[in-house]
Design a protein around this motif. Structure first.
Motif, mmCIF file in Angstrom:
data_model
loop_
_atom_site.group_PDB
_atom_site.id
_atom_site.type_symbol
_atom_site.label_atom_id
_atom_site.label_comp_id
_atom_site.label_asym_id
_atom_site.label_seq_id
_atom_site.Cartn_x
_atom_site.Cartn_y
_atom_site.Cartn_z
ATOM 1 N N SER A 14 0.811 -1.221 0.000
ATOM 2 C CA SER A 14 0.000 0.000 0.000
ATOM 3 C C SER A 14 0.838 1.261 0.000
ATOM 4 N N PHE A 15 2.198 1.127 -0.075
ATOM 5 C CA PHE A 15 3.065 2.297 -0.053
ATOM 6 C C PHE A 15 2.859 3.139 -1.308
ATOM 7 N N ILE A 16 2.716 4.470 -1.103
ATOM 8 C CA ILE A 16 2.431 5.383 -2.205
ATOM 9 C C ILE A 16 3.671 6.193 -2.517
ATOM 10 N N LYS A 17 4.129 6.129 -3.768
ATOM 11 C CA LYS A 17 5.228 6.969 -4.217
ATOM 12 C C LYS A 17 4.658 8.116 -5.032
ATOM 13 N N ASN A 18 4.893 9.344 -4.558
ATOM 14 C CA ASN A 18 4.381 10.530 -5.232
ATOM 15 C C ASN A 18 5.486 11.103 -6.116
ATOM 16 N N LYS A 19 5.273 11.054 -7.432
ATOM 17 C CA LYS A 19 6.292 11.496 -8.383
ATOM 18 C C LYS A 19 6.293 13.010 -8.574
ATOM 19 N N GLU A 20 5.357 13.699 -7.964
ATOM 20 C CA GLU A 20 5.289 15.149 -8.118
ATOM 21 C C GLU A 20 6.519 15.806 -7.484
ATOM 22 N N GLU A 21 7.171 16.687 -8.242
ATOM 23 C CA GLU A 21 8.402 17.329 -7.772
ATOM 24 C C GLU A 21 8.089 18.354 -6.689
ATOM 25 N N PHE A 22 8.875 18.322 -5.617
ATOM 26 C CA PHE A 22 8.725 19.307 -4.546
ATOM 27 C C PHE A 22 9.699 20.458 -4.813
ATOM 28 N N VAL A 23 9.170 21.652 -5.046
ATOM 29 C CA VAL A 23 9.979 22.827 -5.338
ATOM 30 C C VAL A 23 10.051 23.684 -4.083
ATOM 31 N N PRO A 24 11.185 23.656 -3.379
ATOM 32 C CA PRO A 24 11.271 24.403 -2.110
ATOM 33 C C PRO A 24 11.355 25.904 -2.337
ATOM 34 N N THR A 25 10.804 26.658 -1.405
ATOM 35 C CA THR A 25 10.875 28.114 -1.411
ATOM 36 C C THR A 25 11.250 28.570 -0.010
ATOM 37 N N ASN A 26 11.226 29.876 0.217
ATOM 38 C CA ASN A 26 11.524 30.418 1.554
ATOM 39 C C ASN A 26 10.327 30.354 2.492
ATOM 40 N N GLU A 27 9.164 29.876 1.978
ATOM 41 C CA GLU A 27 7.961 29.746 2.794
ATOM 42 C C GLU A 27 7.698 28.270 3.078
ATOM 43 N N TRP A 28 7.100 28.005 4.212
ATOM 44 C CA TRP A 28 6.751 26.624 4.569
ATOM 45 C C TRP A 28 5.735 26.078 3.570
#
Length: 434
Positions: A36-50
């Protein structure tokens, strides 16, 4: 002021989240099984905000990661460039990036031991500002201290429950009408509050007020105040309306309306009945079963067309008709067999409301507007009667067109309702011609 309120276990959860989320760029497994493990391929784009890190989403290394204890979500952002990162005794040891992907994805015993190896549980990073804490304590006093001071000044601090209990006890024991006036006035004030009204019903207050209303030693002033208190309790409060329904309040109010001779009390009884019926189909069905339509028609026949009682009756019937017409699909079944409009028409309601409109003086704009509003939902059923009123509508239209100087005035509403009624009658006429 910072409060030392986090226990070691919450700190451990936070460290666990940071360990799993910030030291590698692979998604983290949840408590679910491997299947049931879910791999999310959506790229995480970090910024200066949480930003919230989605389930299974990989994040690049070197980010500031935290667990939001209010929402339970993992959040990440870029490290502040102007803040020098100094090592501390509680820093985590990064896991080796040479491990294979399977080992990085798994929260193993070895990974946890390495992560916590340099964590010092004996230290407390939360600093309490003792000075500020003392300043706050100096500004405010504890409830018990205040209550003690009030008791010494013979000022009693009570909760709403204590006040309601005291009022009911006094009302149940006094025979003095002046005392009853004071008690009922206070009761009305407290019963406007939703929870207080429910408490009042649970404490058998509805039974006490009904018994008092029927008592021979109370005057009309007391009965007037009882109606106001009951209306405050019933209004917009389904739990209290249900209690009134179970106590037979609908039939009691209809009986009182049938025998009441005082116009002011009759007016207040109509108010109380309206608060019990509105937005509560069970009491509306009860109203029809116990001859409510017949009582309403009787009141209209026995009062002057221009009286406030007749206007109150017309408004109430219109509110109930409109309520059913505007019921959503989910609630429509609850209004099944509540045929107030059809029953009114059978009792010559169309003629009565037409006579009402022709009897109103042109200066009485409030009653004209309310009567027009009540006629619009009846246009189909009362077409023949209402078509005979076209000349009256023209007269009102001419009068209020000349006096309509303000777009927000009541005159504008009258003109709008006249036009709405005309259009409704024209639509009905066209449909019948077809």
């Amino acid at each position: 002021m910072l409060f030392h309120s986090f226990s070691t276990i919450y700190v451990s959860i936070l460290i666990l989240s940071i360990t799993c989320g910030s030291l590698s760029s692979v998604p983290i497994r949840t408590e679910h099984s491997e299947n049931s493990f879910i791999k999310n391929k959506e790229e995480f784009v970090p910024t200066n905000e949480w930003q919230i890190v989605k389930e299974g989403q990989a994040i690049p290394p070197g980010l500031h990661v935290r667990l939001n204890l209010q929402t339970g979500a993992r959040e990440a952002k870029l490290l502040d460039n102007n803040v020098e990162q100094k090592p501390s005794a509680n820093d985590l040891i990064p896991l080796s990036n040479n491990d294979d992907v399977q080992e990085q994805e798994r929260i193993s015993k070895q990974n946890l031991e390495r992560a916590f190896a340099n964590f010092d549980f004996s230290k407390d990073d939360v600093v309490t500002d003792k000075k500020h804490e003392e300043e706050v304590k100096a500004k405010f006093r504890a409830y018990n201290e205040l209550k003690k001071d009030f008791d010494e000044m013979n000022i009693k601090v009570q909760t709403d429950l204590e006040i309601l209990t005291d009022l009911l006890k006094k009302l149940n024991t006094t025979n003095n009408n002046e005392d009853r006036k004071t008690i009922l006035t206070d009761l009305e004030y407290y019963l406007h509050q939703y929870d207080n009204a429910i408490l009042f019903a649970d404490m058998h207050g509805l039974e006490l007020l009904l018994q008092l209303f029927n008592s021979a030693d109370v005057n009309n002033d007391i009965r007037h105040l009882i109606c106001l208190a009951l209306g405050a309790a019933f209004q917009g409060n389904p739990k209290v309306q249900l209690a009134g329904f179970n106590l037979g309040y609908v039939q009691h109010l209809l009986r009182l309306l049938n025998v009441e001779k005082d116009d002011n009390i009759e007016f207040r009884l109509l108010f109380t009945l309206s608060t019990l019926l509105r937005n509560f189909p069970q009491t509306q069905r009860n109203f029809l079963e116990y001859g409510g339509i017949e009582t309403i028609v009787k009141i209209v026949d026995q009062t002057e067309p221009t009286s406030k009682i007749q206007m109150r009756v017309i408004e109430l019937m219109n509110d109930l008709i409109t309520e059913k017409d505007q019921a959503t699909d989910d609630n429509r079944q609850a209004y099944e067999n509540i045929d107030i409009r059809d029953r009114l028409v059978k009792h010559d309601w169309c003629t009565k409301i037409s006579h009402r409109l022709t009897s109103i003086d042109t200066d009485n704009s409030d009653h004209i507007e309310k009567t027009l509003i009540a006629m619009i939902p009846l246009a189909d059923a009362c077409r023949t009667n209402f078509l005979s009123l076209l000349s009256t509508l023209d007269k009102f239209n001419d009068v209020y067109t000349k006096t309509n100087l303000n777009e927000d005035s009541l005159d504008t509403n009258i003109l709008t309702n006249i036009e709405s009624l005309r259009m409704k009658l024209q639509q009905t006429t066209s449909s019948n011609d077809l």
